[in-house]
Write an enzyme that holds these catalytic residues in place. Structure first.
Site, PDB file in Angstrom:
ATOM      1  N   GLU A 134      72.661  35.755  61.454  1.00  0.00           N
ATOM      2  CA  GLU A 134      73.824  34.981  61.461  1.00  0.00           C
ATOM      3  C   GLU A 134      73.574  33.735  60.643  1.00  0.00           C
ATOM      4  OE1 GLU A 134      76.389  36.003  65.512  1.00  0.00           O
ATOM      5  OE2 GLU A 134      75.341  34.194  65.443  1.00  0.00           O
ATOM      6  N   LEU A 166      68.754  49.370  75.089  1.00  0.00           N
ATOM      7  CA  LEU A 166      69.626  50.503  75.503  1.00  0.00           C
ATOM      8  C   LEU A 166      70.821  50.019  76.301  1.00  0.00           C
ATOM      9  CD1 LEU A 166      66.800  53.049  75.963  1.00  0.00           C
ATOM     10  CD2 LEU A 166      67.863  52.808  73.906  1.00  0.00           C
ATOM     11  N   GLY A 206      68.179  50.301  79.922  1.00  0.00           N
ATOM     12  CA  GLY A 206      66.924  49.496  79.700  1.00  0.00           C
ATOM     13  C   GLY A 206      66.792  49.480  78.096  1.00  0.00           C
ATOM     14  N   HIS A 263      78.744  38.107  84.540  1.00  0.00           N
ATOM     15  CA  HIS A 263      79.323  36.883  84.535  1.00  0.00           C
ATOM     16  C   HIS A 263      79.984  36.888  83.263  1.00  0.00           C
ATOM     17  CE1 HIS A 263      77.556  35.621  88.242  1.00  0.00           C
ATOM     18  NE2 HIS A 263      76.445  36.050  87.631  1.00  0.00           N
ATOM     19  N   GLY A 286      72.414  40.383  74.748  1.00  0.00           N
ATOM     20  CA  GLY A 286      71.246  40.923  73.851  1.00  0.00           C
ATOM     21  C   GLY A 286      70.579  39.625  73.475  1.00  0.00           C
ATOM     22  N   ASP A 287      71.033  38.480  73.445  1.00  0.00           N
ATOM     23  CA  ASP A 287      70.434  37.315  73.230  1.00  0.00           C
ATOM     24  C   ASP A 287      69.651  36.768  74.313  1.00  0.00           C
ATOM     25  OD1 ASP A 287      71.880  37.213  70.648  1.00  0.00           O
ATOM     26  OD2 ASP A 287      73.606  36.139  71.614  1.00  0.00           O
ATOM     27  N   ALA A 291      72.556  49.300  79.430  1.00  0.00           N
ATOM     28  CA  ALA A 291      72.421  49.641  81.011  1.00  0.00           C
ATOM     29  C   ALA A 291      71.304  50.629  81.108  1.00  0.00           C
ATOM     30  CB  ALA A 291      73.728  50.122  81.521  1.00  0.00           C
TER      31      ALA A 291
END
Length: 319
Positions: free
Chosen positions: A143, A225, A229, A289, A255-256, A227
């Site tokens: 980004e 991946l 892992g 969340h 992912g961050d 859920a």
């Protein structure tokens, strides 16, 4: 060399405008939002906040606009203890913005307007060279312009810091930059794209993806991946790290959070598989969340302890 910081993140800062929807719209279709929120985001800022909340001494190199959104983003970083001396305000561009829709399933769709992020330059990296040299791990995310990513990776290598490279979205990088990645972190779709760019045959199965990424140049690789892992590939060792079951509310920024946790833990001396195990815990909690930064936990929320933030030896385990 003394390493005063655990993690220096080089990357983007965005204001996230998030609409909740029952389902994502089809092309040409209008759907009603169930909610609309504004929050701090951007891959770089997300990683910096996620690492800082876990106790890492963290700094961010990036750009925002000279507008209210930019000031709010910098204030949010400082509130979480992130050093922002090299998070610059740009008088010639607006703050980056992400338009996000989140479906009832928790899956998201994101459109990003880079704005000030596109003006983060190799000159900014040169100005931050002493900051980068003070870090155990430099985490570089996309980004921002490719030439800036390359400058940051080379600065980390020259300073003797470990480079964590989250190649999302995928771009074609010079061989020396890819070779410095330890680890290269991508999801399974991005892994396939990296392999295609480098003219490598895409193998069957995610375990083979991680191994193939090492063959095209990365020192080590992590393929996330969701859920299920992640797969970690290092010289002489490949391992699947299982996922942790979670009822996903919003996957934005997960992912961050994963990449930030890996950077934090390898900076503390963990093996890459152990760092990935920590990261799956943080990622699983994050998706339960709403939002990106609002969903990131502090360390005691993972461990059930009251360990003081920033305390202890950098190589000590909190597990």
């Amino acid at each position: 060399m003394s390493r005063e910081l655990d993690v220096v993140v080089v990357g983007s800062l965005n204001v996230d405008l998030t609409a909740g929807v029952r389902r994502h719209p089809q092309p040409g279709e209008t759907v009603q939002a169930t909610a609309l929120t504004t929050s701090a985001g951007g891959k770089g800022a997300n990683q910096a906040v996620a690492a800082a909340r876990l106790g890492a001494r963290t700094a961010l190199v990036g750009r925002v606009g000279a507008d209210a959104h930019g000031e709010d983003l910098l204030a949010a970083l400082r509130a979480d203890g992130v050093e922002t001396a090299h998070a610059l305000r740009d008088e010639s561009a607006a703050t980056g913005t992400a338009l996000i829709t989140v479906a009832a399933t928790g899956e998201n769709s994101i459109v990003v307007a880079a704005a000030a992020n596109a003006r983060l330059s190799p000159r900014d990296i040169a100005s931050a060279r002493s900051l980068i040299a003070s870090a155990r791990v430099v985490s570089v995310v996309l980004e921002v312009p490719v030439e800036t990513v390359c400058a940051a990776a080379r600065a980390a290598r020259e300073a003797g810091a470990r480079l964590s490279l989250n190649l999302s979205p995928v771009v074609d990088l010079p061989g020396d930059v890819l070779a410095a990645a330890d680890p290269l972190i991508v999801n399974e779709h991005e892994a396939r794209e990296v392999l295609r760019i480098h003219g490598s045959q895409v193998p069957e199965g995610e375990v083979a993806y991680a191994e193939a990424l090492r063959q095209v140049g990365a020192r080590s690789a992590v393929v996330t991946l969701g859920a299920r892992g992640a797969v970690v590939a290092e010289p002489g060792h490949t391992e699947h790290v299982p996922g942790i079951p979670a009822d996903a509310v919003d996957t934005t920024g997960a992912g961050d959070a994963f990449a930030a946790t890996v950077a934090w833990r390898i900076g503390r001396g963990d093996s890459l598989p152990e760092a990935a195990r920590w990261a799956t815990r943080v990622g699983a909690r994050s998706v339960q969340h709403p939002g990106a930064q609002p969903s990131y936990p502090e360390l005691d929320q993972l461990t059930g302890t009251t360990e003081r933030r920033h305390a202890g030896s950098p190589s000590a385990s909190s597990s």
